[in-house]
Design a protein around this motif. Structure first.
Motif, PDB file in Angstrom:
ATOM      1  N   ALA A  72      14.528   5.534 -13.335  1.00 26.75           N
ATOM      2  CA  ALA A  72      15.386   4.672 -14.160  1.00 26.75           C
ATOM      3  C   ALA A  72      15.605   5.342 -15.501  1.00 26.75           C
ATOM      4  CB  ALA A  72      14.759   3.293 -14.348  1.00 26.75           C
ATOM      5  N   ARG A  73      16.639   4.883 -16.202  1.00 23.52           N
ATOM      6  CA  ARG A  73      16.876   5.419 -17.551  1.00 23.52           C
ATOM      7  C   ARG A  73      15.817   4.923 -18.526  1.00 23.52           C
ATOM      8  NH1 ARG A  73      23.305   4.614 -18.665  1.00 23.52           N
ATOM      9  NH2 ARG A  73      23.058   2.849 -17.261  1.00 23.52           N
ATOM     10  N   ASP A  74      15.378   3.684 -18.365  1.00 27.33           N
ATOM     11  CA  ASP A  74      14.364   3.088 -19.236  1.00 27.33           C
ATOM     12  C   ASP A  74      13.181   2.689 -18.379  1.00 27.33           C
ATOM     13  OD1 ASP A  74      12.862   1.754 -21.113  1.00 27.33           O
ATOM     14  OD2 ASP A  74      14.193   0.006 -21.224  1.00 27.33           O
ATOM     15  N   LEU A  75      12.061   3.382 -18.544  1.00 26.59           N
ATOM     16  CA  LEU A  75      10.882   3.145 -17.723  1.00 26.59           C
ATOM     17  C   LEU A  75       9.866   2.211 -18.375  1.00 26.59           C
ATOM     18  CD1 LEU A  75      10.302   6.798 -16.484  1.00 26.59           C
ATOM     19  CD2 LEU A  75      11.253   4.897 -15.159  1.00 26.59           C
ATOM     20  N   GLU A  76      10.094   1.833 -19.626  1.00 24.03           N
ATOM     21  CA  GLU A  76       9.114   1.014 -20.347  1.00 24.03           C
ATOM     22  C   GLU A  76       8.756  -0.282 -19.616  1.00 24.03           C
ATOM     23  OE1 GLU A  76       7.306  -1.879 -22.749  1.00 24.03           O
ATOM     24  OE2 GLU A  76       9.398  -2.044 -22.084  1.00 24.03           O
ATOM     25  N   PRO A  77       9.727  -0.976 -18.972  1.00 28.46           N
ATOM     26  CA  PRO A  77       9.373  -2.207 -18.269  1.00 28.46           C
ATOM     27  C   PRO A  77       8.408  -2.011 -17.104  1.00 28.46           C
ATOM     28  CG  PRO A  77      11.729  -2.140 -18.713  1.00 28.46           C
ATOM     29  CD  PRO A  77      11.189  -0.775 -19.019  1.00 28.46           C
ATOM     30  N   LEU A  78       8.217  -0.768 -16.674  1.00 28.47           N
ATOM     31  CA  LEU A  78       7.320  -0.493 -15.542  1.00 28.47           C
ATOM     32  C   LEU A  78       5.921  -0.085 -15.984  1.00 28.47           C
ATOM     33  CD1 LEU A  78       9.789   1.468 -13.238  1.00 28.47           C
ATOM     34  CD2 LEU A  78       8.895  -0.834 -12.852  1.00 28.47           C
ATOM     35  N   ALA A  79       5.654  -0.137 -17.279  1.00 27.38           N
ATOM     36  CA  ALA A  79       4.356   0.317 -17.795  1.00 27.38           C
ATOM     37  C   ALA A  79       3.209  -0.469 -17.184  1.00 27.38           C
ATOM     38  CB  ALA A  79       4.338   0.204 -19.319  1.00 27.38           C
ATOM     39  N   ASP A  80       3.390  -1.772 -16.985  1.00 27.82           N
ATOM     40  CA  ASP A  80       2.315  -2.588 -16.426  1.00 27.82           C
ATOM     41  C   ASP A  80       2.006  -2.203 -14.986  1.00 27.82           C
ATOM     42  OD1 ASP A  80       4.850  -3.557 -15.713  1.00 27.82           O
ATOM     43  OD2 ASP A  80       4.047  -5.544 -15.244  1.00 27.82           O
ATOM     44  N   LEU A  81       3.048  -1.940 -14.208  1.00 25.70           N
ATOM     45  CA  LEU A  81       2.827  -1.527 -12.824  1.00 25.70           C
ATOM     46  C   LEU A  81       2.187  -0.148 -12.749  1.00 25.70           C
ATOM     47  CD1 LEU A  81       6.055  -2.658 -10.909  1.00 25.70           C
ATOM     48  CD2 LEU A  81       3.789  -3.710 -10.892  1.00 25.70           C
ATOM     49  N   ALA A  82       2.594   0.746 -13.635  1.00 24.13           N
ATOM     50  CA  ALA A  82       2.018   2.091 -13.651  1.00 24.13           C
ATOM     51  C   ALA A  82       0.533   2.043 -13.975  1.00 24.13           C
ATOM     52  CB  ALA A  82       2.758   2.962 -14.664  1.00 24.13           C
ATOM     53  N   ALA A  83       0.154   1.151 -14.881  1.00 21.18           N
ATOM     54  CA  ALA A  83      -1.264   1.014 -15.238  1.00 21.18           C
ATOM     55  C   ALA A  83      -2.066   0.445 -14.074  1.00 21.18           C
ATOM     56  CB  ALA A  83      -1.401   0.123 -16.464  1.00 21.18           C
ATOM     57  N   ALA A  84      -1.446  -0.455 -13.311  1.00 20.99           N
ATOM     58  CA  ALA A  84      -2.152  -1.090 -12.195  1.00 20.99           C
ATOM     59  C   ALA A  84      -2.206  -0.197 -10.958  1.00 20.99           C
ATOM     60  CB  ALA A  84      -1.474  -2.412 -11.844  1.00 20.99           C
ATOM     61  N   HIS A  85      -1.259   0.739 -10.836  1.00 21.24           N
ATOM     62  CA  HIS A  85      -1.190   1.608  -9.650  1.00 21.24           C
ATOM     63  C   HIS A  85      -1.014   3.062 -10.073  1.00 21.24           C
ATOM     64  CE1 HIS A  85      -0.634  -2.055  -7.221  1.00 21.24           C
ATOM     65  NE2 HIS A  85       0.233  -2.438  -8.148  1.00 21.24           N
ATOM     66  N   PRO A  86      -1.964   3.626 -10.791  1.00 18.83           N
ATOM     67  CA  PRO A  86      -1.773   4.977 -11.340  1.00 18.83           C
ATOM     68  C   PRO A  86      -1.631   6.068 -10.283  1.00 18.83           C
ATOM     69  CG  PRO A  86      -4.055   4.263 -11.572  1.00 18.83           C
ATOM     70  CD  PRO A  86      -3.284   3.069 -11.122  1.00 18.83           C
ATOM     71  N   ASP A  87      -2.171   5.836  -9.093  1.00 14.87           N
ATOM     72  CA  ASP A  87      -2.121   6.859  -8.055  1.00 14.87           C
ATOM     73  C   ASP A  87      -0.963   6.677  -7.087  1.00 14.87           C
ATOM     74  OD1 ASP A  87      -4.475   8.002  -9.051  1.00 14.87           O
ATOM     75  OD2 ASP A  87      -5.713   6.620  -7.876  1.00 14.87           O
ATOM     76  N   ARG A  88      -0.296   5.522  -7.163  1.00 11.82           N
ATOM     77  CA  ARG A  88       0.758   5.245  -6.179  1.00 11.82           C
ATOM     78  C   ARG A  88       2.107   4.919  -6.798  1.00 11.82           C
ATOM     79  NH1 ARG A  88       0.433   1.045  -3.272  1.00 11.82           N
ATOM     80  NH2 ARG A  88      -1.273  -0.094  -4.278  1.00 11.82           N
ATOM     81  N   LEU A  89       2.218   5.059  -8.106  1.00 16.17           N
ATOM     82  CA  LEU A  89       3.501   4.836  -8.759  1.00 16.17           C
ATOM     83  C   LEU A  89       3.798   5.987  -9.712  1.00 16.17           C
ATOM     84  CD1 LEU A  89       5.994   3.137  -9.349  1.00 16.17           C
ATOM     85  CD2 LEU A  89       4.657   1.873 -11.047  1.00 16.17           C
ATOM     86  N   GLU A  90       4.840   6.714  -9.402  1.00 13.54           N
ATOM     87  CA  GLU A  90       5.282   7.842 -10.225  1.00 13.54           C
ATOM     88  C   GLU A  90       6.559   7.433 -10.949  1.00 13.54           C
ATOM     89  OE1 GLU A  90       5.109  12.029 -11.483  1.00 13.54           O
ATOM     90  OE2 GLU A  90       3.680  10.669 -10.507  1.00 13.54           O
ATOM     91  N   LEU A  91       6.535   7.484 -12.276  1.00 10.98           N
ATOM     92  CA  LEU A  91       7.698   7.102 -13.067  1.00 10.98           C
ATOM     93  C   LEU A  91       8.461   8.351 -13.499  1.00 10.98           C
ATOM     94  CD1 LEU A  91       6.164   4.346 -15.408  1.00 10.98           C
ATOM     95  CD2 LEU A  91       7.096   4.114 -13.102  1.00 10.98           C
ATOM     96  N   GLY A 151       0.791  -1.224   0.000  1.00 10.64           N
ATOM     97  CA  GLY A 151       0.000   0.000   0.000  1.00 10.64           C
ATOM     98  C   GLY A 151       0.816   1.264   0.000  1.00 10.64           C
ATOM     99  N   ASP A 152       2.141   1.144  -0.106  1.00  6.24           N
ATOM    100  CA  ASP A 152       3.000   2.319  -0.135  1.00  6.24           C
ATOM    101  C   ASP A 152       3.004   2.962  -1.519  1.00  6.24           C
ATOM    102  OD1 ASP A 152       3.642   1.922   2.497  1.00  6.24           O
ATOM    103  OD2 ASP A 152       5.607   1.024   2.108  1.00  6.24           O
ATOM    104  N   THR A 153       3.566   4.156  -1.583  1.00  6.76           N
ATOM    105  CA  THR A 153       3.728   4.892  -2.835  1.00  6.76           C
ATOM    106  C   THR A 153       5.190   4.827  -3.261  1.00  6.76           C
ATOM    107  OG1 THR A 153       1.895   6.393  -2.374  1.00  6.76           O
ATOM    108  CG2 THR A 153       3.572   7.174  -3.915  1.00  6.76           C
ATOM    109  N   VAL A 154       5.437   4.702  -4.560  1.00  7.73           N
ATOM    110  CA  VAL A 154       6.801   4.571  -5.059  1.00  7.73           C
ATOM    111  C   VAL A 154       7.078   5.596  -6.155  1.00  7.73           C
ATOM    112  CG1 VAL A 154       8.491   3.071  -6.170  1.00  7.73           C
ATOM    113  CG2 VAL A 154       6.851   2.105  -4.544  1.00  7.73           C
ATOM    114  N   VAL A 155       8.191   6.295  -6.021  1.00 10.86           N
ATOM    115  CA  VAL A 155       8.745   7.078  -7.112  1.00 10.86           C
ATOM    116  C   VAL A 155       9.836   6.209  -7.725  1.00 10.86           C
ATOM    117  CG1 VAL A 155       9.939   9.178  -7.791  1.00 10.86           C
ATOM    118  CG2 VAL A 155       8.247   9.243  -5.933  1.00 10.86           C
TER     119      VAL A 155
END
Length: 273
Positions: free
Chosen positions: A35-54, A28-32
């Protein structure tokens, strides 16, 4: 802690960084995630739009590091846990490495973590709390052929982090040097730069390949629960080896070092000081 924390993780898109990001989000934490390449995190960003800042970041760029850290604080108001995880590997003998390769190794593994540490400390000091986790390696106690510059960059970070821990303790900030073993990350593939081989070292290279030919290490996700426990501790350790097999190996290396000191104690004591 009962309230949600804000994490700042470098090298967050793959390997241990991704595993730590996933675990923090799962609690339930928030993560900033930087990384140089953020594309691998696209799935997590979609699942946690309010708690993951890329945030795109090359930790070698000191000005960019300060900008990204300030932006993270502006967006979320605070940073509670900082994980300096970004790292690369230079694989090759000392003689083989170019100046550019050596400097790049230190720019990412050492100076990158320094820039992040310098950027976050004023914010953590102002809020009178915070945890900094410096990801080094189980090998910071000594060098191993062909990974000398990697070990040197991580050993430098280890020594600096011990000093940092003493400096920031009065402000309610803790520092833990995380020393993982050989987890199955892409550090040894995508994150590795090879030197131009000199033929004289081929016998040693073959010996090392035989020693390290055991296949990929454990999945990085198996290390994440340990990190989650560390950040929950009121008084976390300064250093923590992550991995049972790695713990045993480090203990053997420390014992061998101690034995060597004792074997040559008679010579050491012939000099004053």
């Amino acid at each position: 802690m009962t309230t949600a924390r804000v994490w700042f993780i470098t090298g967050a898109s793959r390997g241990l960084g991704r595993a730590f990001t996933e675990s923090a989000l799962a609690t339930g934490d928030t993560v900033v995630a930087a990384a140089r390449d953020l594309e691998p995190l696209a799935d997590l960003a979609a699942a946690h739009p309010d708690r993951l800042e890329l945030l795109t970041l090359d930790v070698r760029d000191r000005e960019a590091v300060y900008s990204v850290v300030d932006r993270a604080v502006d967006v979320f108001g605070r940073i509670d846990v900082v994980v300096n995880n970004a790292g690369v590997m230079l694989l090759g003998m000392v003689e083989e490495a170019t100046e550019e390769q050596i400097r790049d190794q230190f720019d990412v593994n050492f100076f990158g973590a320094v820039w992040v540490s310098q950027a976050v400390v004023p914010h953590l000091r102002a809020q009178e709390s915070g945890r900094i986790l410096q990801v080094t390696t189980m090998g910071t106690g000594g060098g191993v052929a062909s990974t000398g510059f990697y070990g040197a960059s991580k050993s430098a970070l280890d020594a600096l982090s011990q000093a940092l821990a003493m400096e920031v303790a009065p402000f309610g900030i803790t520092v833990t040097i995380v020393q993982p073993g050989g987890y199955g990350t892409d550090l040894f593939t995508r994150g590795t730069t090879d030197t131009r081989a000199i033929s004289h070292y081929e016998p040693l290279r073959a010996q090392l390949a035989e020693m390290w030919g055991g296949g990929p290490g454990p999945d990085p996700s198996t290390a994440a629960p340990v990190i989650m426990k560390v950040v929950d501790l009121a008084e976390p350790p300064l250093r923590l080896i992550v991995g049972g097999a790695s713990f045993d190996m480090v203990q053997q290396l420390e014992a061998a070092r101690s034995d060597e000191y004792r074997n040559w104690e008679h010579l050491s004591r012939q000099a004053p000081g």
